[in-house]
Design a protein around this motif. Structure first.
Motif, PDB file in Angstrom:
ATOM      1  N   LYS A 255       8.716  -0.455  -3.455  1.00  0.00           N
ATOM      2  CA  LYS A 255       8.195  -0.938  -2.166  1.00  0.00           C
ATOM      3  C   LYS A 255       6.669  -0.862  -2.097  1.00  0.00           C
ATOM      4  N   SER A 256       6.099   0.161  -2.743  1.00  0.00           N
ATOM      5  CA  SER A 256       4.643   0.339  -2.665  1.00  0.00           C
ATOM      6  C   SER A 256       3.969  -0.046  -3.975  1.00  0.00           C
ATOM      7  N   TYR A 257       4.644  -0.900  -4.756  1.00  0.00           N
ATOM      8  CA  TYR A 257       4.149  -1.172  -6.110  1.00  0.00           C
ATOM      9  C   TYR A 257       2.774  -1.841  -6.118  1.00  0.00           C
ATOM     10  N   ASN A 258       2.673  -2.987  -5.404  1.00  0.00           N
ATOM     11  CA  ASN A 258       1.424  -3.764  -5.484  1.00  0.00           C
ATOM     12  C   ASN A 258       0.221  -2.966  -5.001  1.00  0.00           C
ATOM     13  N   SER A 259       0.409  -2.288  -3.868  1.00  0.00           N
ATOM     14  CA  SER A 259      -0.730  -1.547  -3.318  1.00  0.00           C
ATOM     15  C   SER A 259      -1.154  -0.417  -4.257  1.00  0.00           C
ATOM     16  N   LEU A 260      -0.155   0.270  -4.852  1.00  0.00           N
ATOM     17  CA  LEU A 260      -0.496   1.384  -5.744  1.00  0.00           C
ATOM     18  C   LEU A 260      -1.131   0.906  -7.044  1.00  0.00           C
ATOM     19  N   LEU A 261      -0.707  -0.264  -7.493  1.00  0.00           N
ATOM     20  CA  LEU A 261      -1.304  -0.829  -8.718  1.00  0.00           C
ATOM     21  C   LEU A 261      -2.790  -1.104  -8.500  1.00  0.00           C
ATOM     22  N   ILE A 262      -3.097  -1.711  -7.335  1.00  0.00           N
ATOM     23  CA  ILE A 262      -4.499  -2.012  -7.003  1.00  0.00           C
ATOM     24  C   ILE A 262      -5.264  -0.702  -6.798  1.00  0.00           C
ATOM     25  N   PHE A 263      -4.604   0.249  -6.117  1.00  0.00           N
ATOM     26  CA  PHE A 263      -5.231   1.559  -5.878  1.00  0.00           C
ATOM     27  C   PHE A 263      -5.579   2.227  -7.216  1.00  0.00           C
TER      28      PHE A 263
END
Lengths: 265, 236
Positions: free
Chosen positions: B202-210
């Motif tokens: 669920k939080s994949y994209n945001s964590l990848l960018i983070f």
């Protein structure tokens, strides 16, 4: 004897034991604080035998036992490499026989590794013994503990003679601690590199831990099997003793060759 | 520049052997990790998925991967002597030297991991494991993140080793590791290692960018600490 006692006045030989004691004091302190309010409700669950660091299968236990190979090498096992770096070894071999010097180095190295494990484990038990009720473990009440034959040596002793069990589980990792320290001296005698000698035991034992997870029938990790509630399945105890003795013999002979090679250069 | 080349080539036979052994050990460890991950993957047979599941497993990384990497990186790093540091500071190339050395060490770890994947692919001869072309770009992003996390850690350790000693570098590395372990077990957050496929979908994209941002920030900070390092280097 006096001579060696004088040499042990350096703080650097006590780094390992200091860190280990700090870890066990943190463990004992946090355990006592966490269970303080539950004492009256269920004292059988919180005894020195159930909360001792080797039985308590928490992250601090794993932290201590995984870092033991490193801590044992930050002890008197560094005396030989210090002698090599300072050139003191050349002075010593002129004054006393080389055999005697090697024997002293081996004994000191082993004992310092042994003590680095023995004292912190003992301290943890003693602190808990002071603060928690001294109640013997019960097979029915303490069934939540992972003291099973598959993961604990002499699991039955835990319920029949718990003090003997604790002594055994203090001595077992201490003997392995002596082996880690001797291994460090062996690496020092061949390479003459201080950092490599300090970290070699940790490297080998960590690699063994990984390999033993894949091939548990062939390899075992000494630091993991010496935890009373071990996270891995145990090998046969006789196999452990025989492999320990063979490894110790090999290391002791290798140190003799290593030191002789260095001195006769 | 000459002093830079001289230190890079200044290796004893023991250090060369140690380097080779470390590379082999890392490769074997990654291979064992991949082999043990095969039992966890039952429905998916994407080779890259298997690879990232194995090498970026948080538990494996915290208990075995990163501690071993810290020790191995410090063994491979040859600390410049006082004279060499003096020359490097005079040439204003101390920072560049540490950057280059750290890059080489991080590359060696990445190379070891890739070699393990290649060995697995060649040895296993299992047609169930395939390379899905649609995941190649995503895998490359994960690989870059993995490399950045190794590089940041090694760079930081090497800077501390040059300023103090290898033992202090080791202590710092382990304190960092315990801190990371604490963050991961209590808050499920990590600062210095990439978790790859182990992030909650669920939080994949945001964590990848983070992750991309945080590693860039670390590298930026370390790069700009060059001047500070060179000032300190004069005092060494």
């Amino acid at each position: 004897m006096n001579f060696w006692m004088h040499r042990f006045k350096l703080k650097q030989y006590f780094i390992g034991i200091t860190i280990a004691i700090a870890i066990v004091i943190f463990h004992a302190g946090s355990t006592i604080l966490n269970i303080w309010s539950f004492f009256d409700q269920s004292p059988f669950l919180f005894t020195p035998f159930t909360k001792w660091i080797s039985i308590d299968s928490g992250p601090i236990t794993l932290l201590l036992f995984l870092s033991l190979p490193l801590l044992c090498c930050l002890s008197g096992s560094q005396i030989y490499i210090d002698d090599i770096e300072s050139g003191f070894v050349w002075h010593v071999v002129q004054k006393r026989p080389l055999k005697k010097y090697i024997l002293s180095i081996e004994v000191i190295s082993f004992l310092s590794g042994f003590i680095t494990v023995f004292i912190p484990l003992l301290i943890d038990f003693v602190i808990l013994w002071f603060f928690l009720p001294y109640l013997l473990p019960n097979l029915v009440v303490n069934e939540n503990l992972t003291v099973l034959n598959a993961t604990t040596f002499f699991a039955n002793t835990y319920y029949t003679k718990p003090v003997l069990f604790v002594i055994f589980y203090i001595l077992l990792p201490s003997f392995f601690g002596g082996m880690y320290a001797l291994f460090s001296t062996m690496i020092a005698s061949f390479t003459g590199k201080k950092f490599l000698s300090v970290t070699a035991s940790f490297l080998v034992i960590s690699v063994l831990s990984v390999i033993s997870g894949i091939l548990p029938d062939i390899f075992y990790a000494p630091n993991l099997i010496s935890i009373a509630s071990s996270p891995v399945y145990l090998p046969n105890f006789l196999r452990v003793i025989s492999s320990y003795l063979i490894t110790m013999l090999f290391i002791s002979i290798a140190i003799i060759f290593g030191v002789r090679r260095h001195v006769n250069q | 520049m000459l002093i830079n080349k001289f230190i890079a080539r200044k290796k004893t036979s023991i250090q060369r052997i140690a380097g080779l052994l470390i590379f082999m050990t890392w490769t074997v460890l990654c291979l064992l990790g991949i082999l043990s991950a095969t039992s966890h993957l039952k429905s998916e047979h994407n080779l890259f998925e298997l690879f990232f599941t194995a090498i970026q497993n948080p538990r494996n990384q915290l208990q075995y991967g990163i501690p071993l990497m810290i020790v191995m990186a410090l063994i491979m790093f040859i600390k410049p002597t006082a004279h060499e540091i003096y020359s490097l500071v005079n040439n204003k190339s101390l920072g560049k030297f540490i950057w280059r050395y750290s890059f080489k060490i991080a590359l060696l770890f990445l190379w070891g991991s890739m070699t393990a994947l290649l060995i697995f692919y060649v040895l296993i001869q299992d047609h169930d494991y395939v390379i899905k072309q649609s995941t190649i770009i995503f895998s490359l992003i994960l690989l870059v993140l993995y490399f950045l996390s190794i590089f940041t850690l090694v760079l930081l350790l090497n800077f501390i080793t040059v300023l103090f000693s290898k033992l202090i570098g080791l202590t710092f590395g382990f304190i960092l590791l315990f801190f990371e372990n604490f963050l991961f077990t209590n808050l499920h957050v990590t600062l210095f290692f990439s978790r790859g496929l182990w992030i909650d979908p669920k939080s994949y994209n945001s964590l990848l960018i983070f992750n991309f941002l945080i590693f860039s920030v670390y590298l930026y900070c370390i790069y700009h600490s060059n001047k500070l390092i060179e000032k300190v280097g004069i005092k060494l």
